[in-house]
Design a protein around this motif. Structure first.
Motif, PDB file in Angstrom:
ATOM      1  N   ILE A 152       0.858  -1.181   0.000  1.00 34.93           N
ATOM      2  CA  ILE A 152       0.000   0.000   0.000  1.00 34.93           C
ATOM      3  C   ILE A 152       0.894   1.231   0.000  1.00 34.93           C
ATOM      4  CG2 ILE A 152      -1.725   1.320   1.277  1.00 34.93           C
ATOM      5  CD1 ILE A 152      -2.789  -1.328   2.378  1.00 34.93           C
ATOM      6  N   GLU A 153       0.760   2.049  -1.031  1.00 35.37           N
ATOM      7  CA  GLU A 153       1.552   3.261  -1.152  1.00 35.37           C
ATOM      8  C   GLU A 153       0.729   4.466  -0.704  1.00 35.37           C
ATOM      9  OE1 GLU A 153       4.170   4.215  -4.709  1.00 35.37           O
ATOM     10  OE2 GLU A 153       2.572   5.693  -4.947  1.00 35.37           O
ATOM     11  N   VAL A 154       1.283   5.198   0.253  1.00 29.93           N
ATOM     12  CA  VAL A 154       0.660   6.423   0.735  1.00 29.93           C
ATOM     13  C   VAL A 154       1.564   7.581   0.317  1.00 29.93           C
ATOM     14  CG1 VAL A 154      -0.209   7.676   2.742  1.00 29.93           C
ATOM     15  CG2 VAL A 154      -0.279   5.167   2.721  1.00 29.93           C
ATOM     16  N   ALA A 155       1.196   8.261  -0.764  1.00 33.45           N
ATOM     17  CA  ALA A 155       1.969   9.413  -1.238  1.00 33.45           C
ATOM     18  C   ALA A 155       1.427  10.666  -0.547  1.00 33.45           C
ATOM     19  CB  ALA A 155       1.860   9.538  -2.745  1.00 33.45           C
ATOM     20  N   TRP A 156       2.288  11.362   0.206  1.00 32.54           N
ATOM     21  CA  TRP A 156       1.816  12.512   0.973  1.00 32.54           C
ATOM     22  C   TRP A 156       2.357  13.825   0.399  1.00 32.54           C
ATOM     23  CZ3 TRP A 156       5.823  15.381   2.846  1.00 32.54           C
ATOM     24  CH2 TRP A 156       7.030  14.732   3.099  1.00 32.54           C
TER      25      TRP A 156
ATOM     26  N   ARG B  90      17.881  12.849  17.687  1.00 34.50           N
ATOM     27  CA  ARG B  90      17.286  13.663  16.639  1.00 34.50           C
ATOM     28  C   ARG B  90      18.368  14.249  15.721  1.00 34.50           C
ATOM     29  NH1 ARG B  90      16.468  18.362  19.698  1.00 34.50           N
ATOM     30  NH2 ARG B  90      14.284  18.057  20.186  1.00 34.50           N
ATOM     31  N   THR B  91      18.079  14.292  14.430  1.00 36.18           N
ATOM     32  CA  THR B  91      18.974  14.938  13.479  1.00 36.18           C
ATOM     33  C   THR B  91      18.156  15.898  12.622  1.00 36.18           C
ATOM     34  OG1 THR B  91      18.685  13.353  11.665  1.00 36.18           O
ATOM     35  CG2 THR B  91      20.322  12.804  13.361  1.00 36.18           C
ATOM     36  N   LYS B  92      18.840  16.749  11.882  1.00 37.71           N
ATOM     37  CA  LYS B  92      18.136  17.688  11.015  1.00 37.71           C
ATOM     38  C   LYS B  92      17.390  16.987   9.880  1.00 37.71           C
ATOM     39  CE  LYS B  92      20.655  22.001  11.799  1.00 37.71           C
ATOM     40  NZ  LYS B  92      21.431  23.110  11.178  1.00 37.71           N
ATOM     41  N   ASP B  93      17.770  15.731   9.604  1.00 39.70           N
ATOM     42  CA  ASP B  93      17.066  14.971   8.573  1.00 39.70           C
ATOM     43  C   ASP B  93      15.616  14.712   8.949  1.00 39.70           C
ATOM     44  OD1 ASP B  93      19.336  14.885   7.044  1.00 39.70           O
ATOM     45  OD2 ASP B  93      19.937  12.882   7.680  1.00 39.70           O
ATOM     46  N   TRP B  94      15.299  14.827  10.236  1.00 40.95           N
ATOM     47  CA  TRP B  94      13.919  14.629  10.672  1.00 40.95           C
ATOM     48  C   TRP B  94      12.988  15.706  10.132  1.00 40.95           C
ATOM     49  CZ3 TRP B  94      12.878  12.863  16.342  1.00 40.95           C
ATOM     50  CH2 TRP B  94      13.617  11.692  16.620  1.00 40.95           C
ATOM     51  N   PHE B  95      13.522  16.860   9.816  1.00 41.71           N
ATOM     52  CA  PHE B  95      12.691  18.031   9.535  1.00 41.71           C
ATOM     53  C   PHE B  95      12.756  18.412   8.057  1.00 41.71           C
ATOM     54  CE2 PHE B  95      14.153  18.154  13.885  1.00 41.71           C
ATOM     55  CZ  PHE B  95      13.014  18.477  14.605  1.00 41.71           C
ATOM     56  N   LEU B  96      11.641  18.915   7.548  1.00 37.83           N
ATOM     57  CA  LEU B  96      11.627  19.452   6.205  1.00 37.83           C
ATOM     58  C   LEU B  96      11.210  20.919   6.275  1.00 37.83           C
ATOM     59  CD1 LEU B  96       8.397  19.637   5.208  1.00 37.83           C
ATOM     60  CD2 LEU B  96       8.712  17.167   5.032  1.00 37.83           C
ATOM     61  N   THR B  97      11.604  21.675   5.266  1.00 36.84           N
ATOM     62  CA  THR B  97      11.314  23.100   5.192  1.00 36.84           C
ATOM     63  C   THR B  97      10.485  23.374   3.939  1.00 36.84           C
ATOM     64  OG1 THR B  97      13.373  23.652   6.333  1.00 36.84           O
ATOM     65  CG2 THR B  97      12.317  25.405   5.066  1.00 36.84           C
ATOM     66  N   VAL B  98       9.374  24.095   4.133  1.00 41.06           N
ATOM     67  CA  VAL B  98       8.458  24.384   3.033  1.00 41.06           C
ATOM     68  C   VAL B  98       8.207  25.886   2.978  1.00 41.06           C
ATOM     69  CG1 VAL B  98       6.233  23.866   1.984  1.00 41.06           C
ATOM     70  CG2 VAL B  98       7.337  22.150   3.440  1.00 41.06           C
ATOM     71  N   PRO B  99       8.684  26.582   1.947  1.00 35.44           N
ATOM     72  CA  PRO B  99       8.390  28.011   1.809  1.00 35.44           C
ATOM     73  C   PRO B  99       6.885  28.247   1.626  1.00 35.44           C
ATOM     74  CG  PRO B  99      10.201  27.355   0.378  1.00 35.44           C
ATOM     75  CD  PRO B  99       9.584  26.095   0.885  1.00 35.44           C
ATOM     76  N   LYS B 100       6.427  29.416   1.982  1.00 34.91           N
ATOM     77  CA  LYS B 100       5.015  29.751   1.833  1.00 34.91           C
ATOM     78  C   LYS B 100       4.588  29.629   0.373  1.00 34.91           C
ATOM     79  CE  LYS B 100       1.606  33.308   2.975  1.00 34.91           C
ATOM     80  NZ  LYS B 100       1.376  34.625   3.626  1.00 34.91           N
ATOM     81  N   GLY B 101       3.458  28.933   0.166  1.00 34.70           N
ATOM     82  CA  GLY B 101       2.948  28.730  -1.182  1.00 34.70           C
ATOM     83  C   GLY B 101       3.545  27.536  -1.899  1.00 34.70           C
ATOM     84  N   LYS B 102       4.472  26.838  -1.270  1.00 40.68           N
ATOM     85  CA  LYS B 102       5.124  25.675  -1.874  1.00 40.68           C
ATOM     86  C   LYS B 102       4.697  24.387  -1.189  1.00 40.68           C
ATOM     87  CE  LYS B 102       7.528  28.271  -4.666  1.00 40.68           C
ATOM     88  NZ  LYS B 102       7.320  28.257  -6.132  1.00 40.68           N
ATOM     89  N   SER B 103       5.164  23.253  -1.732  1.00 44.37           N
ATOM     90  CA  SER B 103       4.807  21.947  -1.192  1.00 44.37           C
ATOM     91  C   SER B 103       6.030  21.053  -1.063  1.00 44.37           C
ATOM     92  CB  SER B 103       3.776  21.247  -2.100  1.00 44.37           C
ATOM     93  OG  SER B 103       2.591  21.998  -2.212  1.00 44.37           O
ATOM     94  N   ALA B 104       5.945  20.100  -0.146  1.00 41.25           N
ATOM     95  CA  ALA B 104       6.930  19.024  -0.020  1.00 41.25           C
ATOM     96  C   ALA B 104       6.194  17.703  -0.191  1.00 41.25           C
ATOM     97  CB  ALA B 104       7.630  19.085   1.329  1.00 41.25           C
ATOM     98  N   LYS B 105       6.870  16.697  -0.774  1.00 40.02           N
ATOM     99  CA  LYS B 105       6.222  15.427  -1.064  1.00 40.02           C
ATOM    100  C   LYS B 105       7.083  14.255  -0.613  1.00 40.02           C
ATOM    101  CE  LYS B 105       3.730  17.195  -5.100  1.00 40.02           C
ATOM    102  NZ  LYS B 105       3.407  16.983  -6.541  1.00 40.02           N
ATOM    103  N   GLY B 106       6.439  13.129  -0.376  1.00 42.98           N
ATOM    104  CA  GLY B 106       7.149  11.912  -0.011  1.00 42.98           C
ATOM    105  C   GLY B 106       6.202  10.727  -0.089  1.00 42.98           C
ATOM    106  N   ILE B 107       6.715   9.538   0.206  1.00 36.44           N
ATOM    107  CA  ILE B 107       5.912   8.314   0.118  1.00 36.44           C
ATOM    108  C   ILE B 107       6.134   7.460   1.361  1.00 36.44           C
ATOM    109  CG2 ILE B 107       5.628   6.119  -1.110  1.00 36.44           C
ATOM    110  CD1 ILE B 107       6.249   7.575  -3.693  1.00 36.44           C
ATOM    111  N   LEU B 108       5.033   6.977   1.923  1.00 36.82           N
ATOM    112  CA  LEU B 108       5.057   5.965   2.976  1.00 36.82           C
ATOM    113  C   LEU B 108       4.591   4.658   2.344  1.00 36.82           C
ATOM    114  CD1 LEU B 108       3.180   8.005   5.729  1.00 36.82           C
ATOM    115  CD2 LEU B 108       5.653   7.613   5.640  1.00 36.82           C
ATOM    116  N   THR B 109       5.362   3.602   2.477  1.00 39.52           N
ATOM    117  CA  THR B 109       4.983   2.314   1.896  1.00 39.52           C
ATOM    118  C   THR B 109       4.717   1.302   3.000  1.00 39.52           C
ATOM    119  OG1 THR B 109       6.315   2.716  -0.089  1.00 39.52           O
ATOM    120  CG2 THR B 109       5.670   0.443   0.355  1.00 39.52           C
ATOM    121  N   VAL B 110       3.518   0.732   2.973  1.00 38.46           N
ATOM    122  CA  VAL B 110       3.152  -0.327   3.912  1.00 38.46           C
ATOM    123  C   VAL B 110       3.410  -1.666   3.241  1.00 38.46           C
ATOM    124  CG1 VAL B 110       1.287  -1.367   5.248  1.00 38.46           C
ATOM    125  CG2 VAL B 110       1.412   1.121   5.014  1.00 38.46           C
ATOM    126  N   SER B 111       4.235  -2.499   3.849  1.00 42.63           N
ATOM    127  CA  SER B 111       4.586  -3.799   3.280  1.00 42.63           C
ATOM    128  C   SER B 111       3.373  -4.722   3.249  1.00 42.63           C
ATOM    129  CB  SER B 111       5.699  -4.447   4.109  1.00 42.63           C
ATOM    130  OG  SER B 111       5.846  -5.811   3.777  1.00 42.63           O
TER     131      SER B 111
END
Length: 212
Positions: A30-34, A122-143
């Motif tokens: 199951i692919e959850v694209a966020w 905790r590392t900085k990789d935990w966090f993402l930065t999104v400018p106003k009006g922009k988007s960030a994307k990623g995928i969660l995959t359930v085996s």
């Protein structure tokens, strides 16, 4: 075929997902694209990213499996790993509820020996930065394989392995980490003032599950 799910919006943060069944040799993942979009008054947005790979413990995907021809479901949850330190050793929990695995201590800044280091590396990789009006994307995959092993073992006779099963998904991303440190807190701080809150998308059918 991906299916667009209505997004949830809170304090300028919009969280949306697309669900899709990805057939492989023996089952269907199951692919959850966020997508996280920011329209709030401050720019940029800093927030813990949804992930099953990073040990944030802040992302949950609830799977509701409906037996063929029935009007009830069985529940299963996938939770991003968390870190635990016991007996001077570091462990990571299994997102699927299996046994914890011992993990090495990462390099730790500061004067503390590894076995006295903070509970969460905790590392900085935990966090993402999104400018106003922009988007960030990623995928969660359930085996699909791990999901299949769990439901067939836990509910024998209810979810026959040879029959396709309807799956419904609920996603909860609940970032609580601001990326800062406070007096008495030995975790490394990044002075991020990250967004915290609850972004919950209700139950929706997963399309494209033809086998599992």
């Amino acid at each position: 075929m991906a299916h667009r799910i209505s997004s949830v919006k809170k304090n300028g943060v919009e969280f949306a997902i697309q669900l899709k069944g990805i057939a492989n040799k023996e089952c269907t993942d199951i692919e959850v694209a966020w997508t996280i979009t920011y329209t709030g008054p401050r720019s940029p947005l800093t927030i813990v990213k949804p992930s099953f790979d990073l040990p944030t413990g802040q992302t949950m995907v609830f799977i509701h499996a409906a037996p063929k021809g029935k009007d009830y479901v069985f529940a299963f949850v996938v939770l991003s790993p968390s870190e635990l330190i016991m007996g001077g050793k570091r462990f990571l929990t299994d997102p699927y509820g299996g046994e914890m695995k011992e993990a090495p201590f990462p390099p730790q800044p500061g004067p503390f020996p590894a076995h006295l280091a903070p509970l969460i590396f905790r590392t900085k990789d935990w966090f993402l930065t999104v400018p106003k009006g922009k988007s960030a994307k990623g995928i969660l995959t359930v085996s699909g394989q791990k999901l299949k092993e769990f439901v067939v073992k836990s509910y024998p006779g209810e979810l026959a392995a040879k029959h396709p099963t309807r799956f419904f998904v609920e996603v909860r991303h609940q970032p609580w980490d601001r990326g800062e440190s406070f007096p008495g807190d030995r975790r490394e701080g990044f002075n991020l003032d990250a967004w915290i809150g609850a972004l919950n998308i209700p139950v929706n059918l997963v399309p494209g599950v033809t086998q599992w």
